[in-house]
Every structure is written in structure tokens, then in C-alpha cells.
Design an enzyme around this catalytic site. Structure first.
Site, PDB file in Angstrom:
ATOM      1  N   HIS A  37       0.840  -1.211   0.000  1.00 15.04           N
ATOM      2  CA  HIS A  37       0.000   0.000   0.000  1.00 15.04           C
ATOM      3  C   HIS A  37       0.875   1.262   0.000  1.00 15.04           C
ATOM      4  O   HIS A  37       0.574   2.233  -0.684  1.00 15.04           O
ATOM      5  CB  HIS A  37      -0.875   0.058   1.261  1.00 15.04           C
ATOM      6  CG  HIS A  37      -1.831  -1.084   1.412  1.00 15.04           C
ATOM      7  ND1 HIS A  37      -1.697  -2.038   2.389  1.00 15.04           N
ATOM      8  CD2 HIS A  37      -2.944  -1.413   0.711  1.00 15.04           C
ATOM      9  CE1 HIS A  37      -2.689  -2.914   2.299  1.00 15.04           C
ATOM     10  NE2 HIS A  37      -3.461  -2.567   1.291  1.00 15.04           N
ATOM     11  N   ASP A 150      -3.606  -7.652  -7.240  1.00 20.65           N
ATOM     12  CA  ASP A 150      -5.005  -7.851  -7.646  1.00 20.65           C
ATOM     13  C   ASP A 150      -5.124  -7.491  -9.127  1.00 20.65           C
ATOM     14  O   ASP A 150      -5.837  -6.552  -9.495  1.00 20.65           O
ATOM     15  CB  ASP A 150      -5.924  -6.978  -6.796  1.00 20.65           C
ATOM     16  CG  ASP A 150      -5.881  -7.383  -5.331  1.00 20.65           C
ATOM     17  OD1 ASP A 150      -6.384  -8.461  -5.007  1.00 20.65           O
ATOM     18  OD2 ASP A 150      -5.293  -6.635  -4.524  1.00 20.65           O
ATOM     19  N   SER A 185       0.296  -9.052   1.661  1.00 17.65           N
ATOM     20  CA  SER A 185      -1.165  -9.008   1.715  1.00 17.65           C
ATOM     21  C   SER A 185      -1.577  -8.841   3.172  1.00 17.65           C
ATOM     22  O   SER A 185      -0.944  -9.415   4.067  1.00 17.65           O
ATOM     23  CB  SER A 185      -1.733 -10.327   1.181  1.00 17.65           C
ATOM     24  OG  SER A 185      -3.086 -10.459   1.565  1.00 17.65           O
TER      25      SER A 185
HETATM   26  O1  PAF Z   1      -7.947  -3.746  -3.307  1.00 16.99           O
HETATM   27  C1  PAF Z   1      -8.615  -3.387  -2.324  1.00 16.99           C
HETATM   28  O2  PAF Z   1      -8.116  -3.215  -1.220  1.00 16.99           O
HETATM   29  C2  PAF Z   1     -10.121  -3.186  -2.490  1.00 16.99           C
HETATM   30  O3  PAF Z   1     -10.671  -4.115  -3.354  1.00 16.99           O
HETATM   31  C3  PAF Z   1     -10.492  -1.743  -2.898  1.00 16.99           C
HETATM   32  C4  PAF Z   1      -9.962  -1.411  -4.278  1.00 16.99           C
HETATM   33  C5  PAF Z   1      -9.945  -0.763  -1.887  1.00 16.99           C
HETATM   34  C6  PAF Z   1     -12.017  -1.604  -2.940  1.00 16.99           C
HETATM   35  O4  PAF Z   1     -12.589  -1.865  -1.698  1.00 16.99           O
END
Ligand code: PAF
Length: 281
Positions: A37, A150, A185
Site C-alpha cells: 500500500h 489484484d 497481503s
Molecule cells: O484492493 C482493495 O483493497 C479493495 O478491493 C479496494 C480497491 C480498496 C475496494 O474496496
């Protein structure tokens, strides 16, 4: 670090940022932040004047028997991590702020949401595209950042943005991995010690498959059975799917060519992990 919970408050901030000519980068997340992130925030900061991160565990993308209730949450730690990489603001709405009583509207991208993860998680992508559309309408970003882990989500959101003429650039950032190769993750925290040790088989076998393609292998079926055999050597692994598709449209391939996605989902105990590599030949 400013944390905003109300949509109206966030819209006021965005109005003033836009009025002063600032570009807005957006990093949507469900929190329990890790280096993956944070890499998205770093990328956004390099390309935009103002970076907003959302932290919202979105109930509509979880199936009835999935982990919505137990999904890990730690707002205090997330706030300091987001601040440490220079996010300008966190948007963290409640479920009732996003889905008030009587909520009725959903966004659904067809076909490409029915394969890979969409097959084993029916309705998942409808929840994702709905919440991402809402977040895009609230934040009105110039660019939005998503992780390659993802990959299907990135393909689906890119298609939605194109089909619905949303004026937003979708940026896909590389997978961030632990030192042994396991893709980062928030769900890795569910793994027992034994499962965690075995989970490294996923990236290891994906990298070997990638190497085989680079050395000339062009048969997807052979590659899939190679991956299946490797992964089945570990005790805890239960394969959900292993597929090789065209990266652009997620169609299965008869022969390896162009930009391809090797994607897999494997359960270790109760934890379902996904990983992938993108190869261009
Ligand atoms: O990838 C994620 O964490 C979620 O699917 C998202 C894009 C924040 C939508 O809730």
C-alpha cells in the site's frame, strides 16, 4: 495527518484543492497497511500534488461466508504509516456513510468479472466496482493507484473507467514481496507458521513458470500442470485456480503470446492467497 470520515467534509477539501489547481492522486485501500500500500502512496506523491488514501473495509465485496467481520483493522497504525510516506489525508468513512439505509445502486462489469477470482467469489467484483465508483465520485482524482497483486481488479476497474467515460488514469504498481518472495497481503496475518513457510511456493513456482516462458515454452497447459504439480508438493496448499490469460481481456490462451497473466489462487488452511506474474513475449 487529517482523517476525514464524512463525505461532505472530504468534498469541501477537494473543492479547495482543485480550486488552487492541485492534481489529486488517490489510493483506495481496505487498511491494515503494508509496504505494498505504501508503495502506491509513494507513486501517487511523485505524480500528483495532493494524495488521498481511503481506508474502508467494503462489506459489499465480501461473500456471506467470507472474512468481512474478521478482516484485520488497525486505524492507529495505518494513520502513522500513511503519514510516514507522506499521504496528505485519509478518508475513512463508516459503512452507513457509504451505504446509507435504502441504498440500491450497483455497478457491474460483465464477463471479465466471471473468470479467475470472480468464479470462486461471485459478486465480489460488483462490490469492488460499486465502491470504487462511489470513491471516484467523491474524491474526483486525476490518477488512482492499484497494486498488480489484484491484477484482475486492475483490469476490471480499467474497463469500468473506459466504459463509463470516467476521466481518471488508472496506474498499476508492481507487487511488493516479502524477502522470501511471498506477495504482501493484509491476509498473510491469518497464516499459521507452517502455512506461512509453505506459502512461498506460490511465488517460487510462478517465477519458474516465467523463466520457462523466457526459455521458449509456449504451451499454457504444460505450464499450468507444471505449476499445479509444484504447488501440490506442499501439505497445506489447496488450489482454487491456476490460469494463463491474455492480460488485456482475461481470455484463456491456446498459446503464449503478447502480454500474458499467469494468475493463481490457493488456500492455505482457511486463508485464500492470490499471486500472479505478467510476462510479455
Ligand atoms: O484492493 C482493495 O483493497 C479493495 O478491493 C479496494 C480497491 C480498496 C475496494 O474496496
Amino acid at each position: 495527518m487529517r482523517v476525514i470520515e464524512r463525505i461532505s467534509d472530504l468534498k469541501a477539501v477537494i473543492r479547495s484543492q482543485k480550486a488552487s489547481g492541485k492534481t489529486i492522486g488517490f489510493v483506495p485501500t481496505m487498511g491494515y497497511l503494508h509496504e505494498g500500500h505504501l508503495s502506491l502512496v509513494k507513486a501517487s506523491r511523485e505524480e500528483n500534488d495532493f494524495t488521498i488514501m481511503s481506508i474502508f473495509v467494503n462489506p459489499t465485496q465480501f461473500g456471506p461466508n467470507e472474512d468481512f467481520e474478521k478482516y484485520p483493522r488497525n486505524m492507529e497504525k495505518d494513520t502513522s504509516l500513511a503519514e510516514s510516506v507522506g499521504a496528505d489525508l485519509i478518508f475513512s468513512p463508516s459503512v452507513s456513510e457509504m451505504y446509507p439505509e435504502g441504498y440500491k445502486t450497483y455497478v457491474d462489469v460483465e464477463k471479465i468479472t466471471e473468470v479467475l477470482c470472480g468464479k470462486s467469489r461471485p459478486g465480489h467484483f460488483k462490490g469492488v466496482t460499486t465502491v470504487v465508483t462511489k470513491l471516484f465520485n467523491i474524491v474526483e482524482p486525476d490518477k488512482a493507484y492499484f497494486g498488480q497483486k489484484d491484477a484482475q481488479q486492475v483490469v476490471v476497474i480499467s474497463k469500468m473507467v473506459k466504459d463509463l467515460n470516467m476521466n481518471i488514469e488508472i496506474v498499476m504498481c508492481p507487487i511488493v514481496r516479502e524477502s522470501d518472495g511471498l506477495a504482501m497481503s493484509s491476509r498473510n496475518t491469518y497464516l499459521s507458521m507452517g502455512e506461512r513457510q509453505e506459502a512461498v511456493i506460490l511465488s517460487k513456482s510462478l517465477f519458474e513458470a516465467e523463466e520457462k516462458i523466457k526459455n521458449g515454452e509456449r504451451d499454457p497447459e504444460l505450464l499450468i500442470s507444471f505449476l499445479r504439480q509444484k504447488i501440490e508438493t506442499v501439505n497445506f496448499a489447496k488450489i482454487d485456480y491456476i490460469e494463463i490469460t491474455d492480460m488485456a481481456n482475461l481470455n484463456k490462451l491456446e498459446e503464449i503470446h503478447g502480454k500474458i497473466l499467469i494468475a493463481l489462487a490457493v488456500k492455505f488452511g482457511k486463508t485464500r492467497l492470490i499471486d500472479n506474474v505478467i510476462v510479455e513475449v
